[in-house]
Design a protein around this motif. Sequence first.
Motif, PDB file in Angstrom:
ATOM      1  N   PRO A 117       0.822  -1.214   0.000  1.00  0.00           N
ATOM      2  CA  PRO A 117       0.000   0.000   0.000  1.00  0.00           C
ATOM      3  C   PRO A 117       0.858   1.266   0.000  1.00  0.00           C
ATOM      4  N   VAL A 118       0.260   2.340  -0.518  1.00  0.00           N
ATOM      5  CA  VAL A 118       0.880   3.660  -0.526  1.00  0.00           C
ATOM      6  C   VAL A 118      -0.149   4.644   0.020  1.00  0.00           C
ATOM      7  N   PHE A 119       0.251   5.431   1.019  1.00  0.00           N
ATOM      8  CA  PHE A 119      -0.675   6.329   1.694  1.00  0.00           C
ATOM      9  C   PHE A 119      -0.238   7.779   1.533  1.00  0.00           C
ATOM     10  N   ARG A 126       0.009  11.544   3.110  1.00  0.00           N
ATOM     11  CA  ARG A 126       0.287  11.990   4.478  1.00  0.00           C
ATOM     12  C   ARG A 126      -1.005  12.070   5.298  1.00  0.00           C
ATOM     13  N   LYS A 127      -2.043  12.638   4.691  1.00  0.00           N
ATOM     14  CA  LYS A 127      -3.316  12.809   5.395  1.00  0.00           C
ATOM     15  C   LYS A 127      -3.967  11.465   5.705  1.00  0.00           C
ATOM     16  N   ALA A 128      -3.991  10.569   4.722  1.00  0.00           N
ATOM     17  CA  ALA A 128      -4.618   9.265   4.941  1.00  0.00           C
ATOM     18  C   ALA A 128      -3.865   8.466   5.993  1.00  0.00           C
ATOM     19  N   TRP A 129      -2.529   8.542   5.969  1.00  0.00           N
ATOM     20  CA  TRP A 129      -1.741   7.765   6.936  1.00  0.00           C
ATOM     21  C   TRP A 129      -2.002   8.230   8.365  1.00  0.00           C
ATOM     22  N   ARG A 130      -2.247   9.497   8.563  1.00  0.00           N
ATOM     23  CA  ARG A 130      -2.531   9.976   9.918  1.00  0.00           C
ATOM     24  C   ARG A 130      -3.752   9.262  10.492  1.00  0.00           C
ATOM     25  N   CYS A 131      -4.719   8.974   9.667  1.00  0.00           N
ATOM     26  CA  CYS A 131      -5.903   8.234  10.110  1.00  0.00           C
ATOM     27  C   CYS A 131      -5.601   6.743  10.248  1.00  0.00           C
ATOM     28  N   VAL A 132      -4.965   6.168   9.238  1.00  0.00           N
ATOM     29  CA  VAL A 132      -4.713   4.724   9.239  1.00  0.00           C
ATOM     30  C   VAL A 132      -3.850   4.315  10.428  1.00  0.00           C
ATOM     31  N   TRP A 133      -2.844   5.118  10.753  1.00  0.00           N
ATOM     32  CA  TRP A 133      -1.963   4.777  11.880  1.00  0.00           C
ATOM     33  C   TRP A 133      -2.769   4.588  13.158  1.00  0.00           C
ATOM     34  N   HIS A 134      -3.750   5.440  13.372  1.00  0.00           N
ATOM     35  CA  HIS A 134      -4.556   5.335  14.585  1.00  0.00           C
ATOM     36  C   HIS A 134      -5.453   4.108  14.576  1.00  0.00           C
ATOM     37  N   MET A 135      -5.757   3.582  13.407  1.00  0.00           N
ATOM     38  CA  MET A 135      -6.606   2.396  13.317  1.00  0.00           C
ATOM     39  C   MET A 135      -5.822   1.101  13.499  1.00  0.00           C
TER      40      MET A 135
END
Length: 374
Positions: free
Chosen positions: A274-276, A278-287
């Motif tokens: 996967p490639v994220f 910056r904005k999407a990764w901030r959400c995904v990291w928390h999940m």
Amino acid sequence: MAISYRSGVSRKTNDSVRLIVTTIMGMVFGYFIGVSFPSVYLTRFHKTSMDDHHNVERSFPENLGSGNIPLTPKVYVPTNPRGAESLPPGIVVSESDLYLRRLWGEPREDLKIKPKYLVTFTVGLNQKQNIDAAVKKFSQDFQILLFHYDGRITEWDQFEWSKHAVHISVRKQTKWWYAKRFLHPDIVAAYEYIFIWDEDLGVEHFNGDRYIKLVKKHGLEISQPGLEPNEGLTWQMTKRRGDKEVHKETEEKPGWCKDPRLPPCAAFVEIMAPVFSRKAWRCVWHMIQNDLVHGWGLDFALRRCVEPAHEKIGVVDSQWIVHQVIPSLGSQGEAENGKAPWENVRERCRYEWGLFQDRLAKADKQYFTQLGRN
């Protein structure tokens, strides 16, 4: 003798009196100098230290209290990051990066080039030739980060690029374990896109710069390269299409997609490459769950981090890869209960998938129940 003796005592007595008086006067004078010293206006002074050969000037504190102790102003800024409320906002640095810094010179001269993107691989030494080929597909705009699950780092020095990469080594851990601990959004905030890739990917038909151009062109917040169909299990959504640059939806087997805009028919990529943004990764990291290390089930939930998901999640067909299906990390498990290491690893993967789905369903239920009460 007697007279001389008495005369000597008299002189000693007078000398002692003068000494005592002089000492007292000196102490009084020193006290007033000490008290008045902070009020003396001093602009700058040269500190005698290792910095002298740099001729570094230091500003003398102007807010000294009694005893030359600086008076720190009371600060409370609730909008500062948590834990930094007592700092003036101008000194707060809440984000970081993985740029390498020099041990000498001025900080502003450290970086000739600032990589815009971050590429991470979770690797073992057995896959070093494959990783070498993959890294060469990325230009100097990409920072390389290797997570080593076998504890072997120095052997990678044979590659020139490795000397400029970041290496993190913890034995027998997965890429999602590493991602949760070392890729906090505030740590990777300098990078526009974050690649979180497996080590067994064939990249003959892939180019990093071209991939980024297509991701930006099509507005993808979460993406992956297309997969060349092979004998392994591959979702229809992630298979490469030869007639497109990018695709965002597909058709699956009957019954798999109750809604054509939901996974696995849309808003879906796999967890191998996967490639994220910056904005999407901030959400995904928390999940990402701290104790669930294989990431199974995460791919079906990524859509929660972008909106509208069926438009911002997609597969880049014209930059494609091959999943070589080499279970290197799986071999790092332990043989237990009469099962091979990779069998025990796969068993835990399935268990984590179910556990993640249960947690997500429970979290949804709690949230909407609370919402109804309010």
